[in-house]
Motif scaffolding. Sequence first.
Motif, PDB file in Angstrom:
ATOM      1  N   ASP A   1      67.965  59.008  27.220  1.00  0.00           N
ATOM      2  CA  ASP A   1      68.293  60.442  27.169  1.00  0.00           C
ATOM      3  C   ASP A   1      67.989  61.112  28.504  1.00  0.00           C
ATOM      4  OD1 ASP A   1      69.075  60.140  24.567  1.00  0.00           O
ATOM      5  OD2 ASP A   1      67.234  60.952  23.698  1.00  0.00           O
ATOM      6  N   ASN A   2      66.848  60.748  29.077  1.00  0.00           N
ATOM      7  CA  ASN A   2      66.450  61.335  30.353  1.00  0.00           C
ATOM      8  C   ASN A   2      67.398  60.907  31.479  1.00  0.00           C
ATOM      9  OD1 ASN A   2      64.181  62.896  31.754  1.00  0.00           O
ATOM     10  ND2 ASN A   2      64.247  61.018  32.979  1.00  0.00           N
ATOM     11  N   TRP A   3      67.802  59.641  31.449  1.00  0.00           N
ATOM     12  CA  TRP A   3      68.739  59.115  32.458  1.00  0.00           C
ATOM     13  C   TRP A   3      70.082  59.842  32.368  1.00  0.00           C
ATOM     14  CZ3 TRP A   3      68.988  55.905  36.616  1.00  0.00           C
ATOM     15  CH2 TRP A   3      70.264  55.568  37.056  1.00  0.00           C
ATOM     16  N   ASN A   4      70.600  59.958  31.157  1.00  0.00           N
ATOM     17  CA  ASN A   4      71.885  60.634  30.972  1.00  0.00           C
ATOM     18  C   ASN A   4      71.855  62.065  31.492  1.00  0.00           C
ATOM     19  OD1 ASN A   4      73.306  58.496  29.819  1.00  0.00           O
ATOM     20  ND2 ASN A   4      72.767  59.058  27.726  1.00  0.00           N
TER      21      ASN A   4
ATOM     22  N   SER B   1      75.547  61.137  32.817  1.00  0.00           N
ATOM     23  CA  SER B   1      76.263  59.989  32.253  1.00  0.00           C
ATOM     24  C   SER B   1      76.265  60.094  30.731  1.00  0.00           C
ATOM     25  CB  SER B   1      75.614  58.678  32.711  1.00  0.00           C
ATOM     26  OG  SER B   1      74.244  58.633  32.343  1.00  0.00           O
ATOM     27  N   ASP B   2      77.001  59.212  30.081  1.00  0.00           N
ATOM     28  CA  ASP B   2      77.116  59.301  28.631  1.00  0.00           C
ATOM     29  C   ASP B   2      76.915  57.939  27.960  1.00  0.00           C
ATOM     30  OD1 ASP B   2      79.416  58.080  29.476  1.00  0.00           O
ATOM     31  OD2 ASP B   2      80.804  59.428  28.436  1.00  0.00           O
ATOM     32  N   ASN B   3      75.942  57.176  28.442  1.00  0.00           N
ATOM     33  CA  ASN B   3      75.613  55.914  27.803  1.00  0.00           C
ATOM     34  C   ASN B   3      74.958  56.192  26.448  1.00  0.00           C
ATOM     35  OD1 ASN B   3      76.524  54.702  30.149  1.00  0.00           O
ATOM     36  ND2 ASN B   3      74.479  54.546  31.044  1.00  0.00           N
ATOM     37  N   VAL B   4      75.219  55.320  25.487  1.00  0.00           N
ATOM     38  CA  VAL B   4      74.711  55.543  24.127  1.00  0.00           C
ATOM     39  C   VAL B   4      74.088  54.268  23.561  1.00  0.00           C
ATOM     40  CG1 VAL B   4      76.417  57.337  23.618  1.00  0.00           C
ATOM     41  CG2 VAL B   4      76.954  54.948  23.081  1.00  0.00           C
TER      42      VAL B   4
END
Length: 286
Positions: free
Chosen positions: A105-108, A113-116
């Motif tokens: 969540d922090n990276w996104n 970005s929208d990695n899940v």
Amino acid sequence: MKKSIKRTLITIALALPLFFLLAACGSGKSSSASSSSASSASLKTVRLGIMGSDDRIWKAVGKVAKKKYNIDLKLTKFTDYNQPNAALSDGSIDLNAFQHQFFLDNWNKAHKSDNVSIGETILAPIRLYSQKIKSVKDFKKGDEIAIPNDATNEGRALNVLATIGLIKLDNKALPTTADIKENKLGLKITALDAAQTARALSDVTAAVVNDGVANDAKLDPNSALYVEKVNKKSEPYINIIAANKKDAKNKTYLDLVKAYQTEATKKLLKEIYKGADIPAWDITLK
């Protein structure tokens, strides 16, 4: 002349069954080779990024994935926590498995970005290690403690030190060293790249070390001064398999999750890590 023709016809008649037999055998081999080639061609390659060199679990999962789901798992190993999500975003890899939800969540947020997450793997409590003292009661004035410097794990490590009673923090979900409001021993708390925390043990009094880094450094989890408590608050720290948002429902990737989330994986985690890594996909946290 008639005898010669007769002999020729007899020879041809005798040779024909052999010809058809050889042709049939040849056809069988060709069909088998073709089938084998088709099977190999239908293997679906999945490029997975992991942290560190310990690939024992994923190698075992890869065998299951190939046998059951026709997946050819290719591992890419990273040494820096900033790399696997960047590689996922730019398409260098298809999935990664190294982080918890808080970290993702922090990276996104930081990188737009929208990695899940597409599946859970383990819950790995962080631990406080030392090569210089035997108990948390042995800390002296001015001792130095190394902690990971990424936003989520820094906060996690500080909460561990607060739980032990070494410091007091302002009430924040993800505190930083600036949020320390009481430090009676005047401990020097140094934030380092997560991969460096285990190496720092020869220079500092103690270090809070992430599980994967500790595994690579061959630290014995049973020798830790303190182990992070596992409870409902641990939920954001469950490790996950991450994909690009557009691939969240990709059947091949979801099949790889299934290949991981098995009783065989549970058994192997227990065998290799002696309970230090907890299978997280079907646990209830209280």
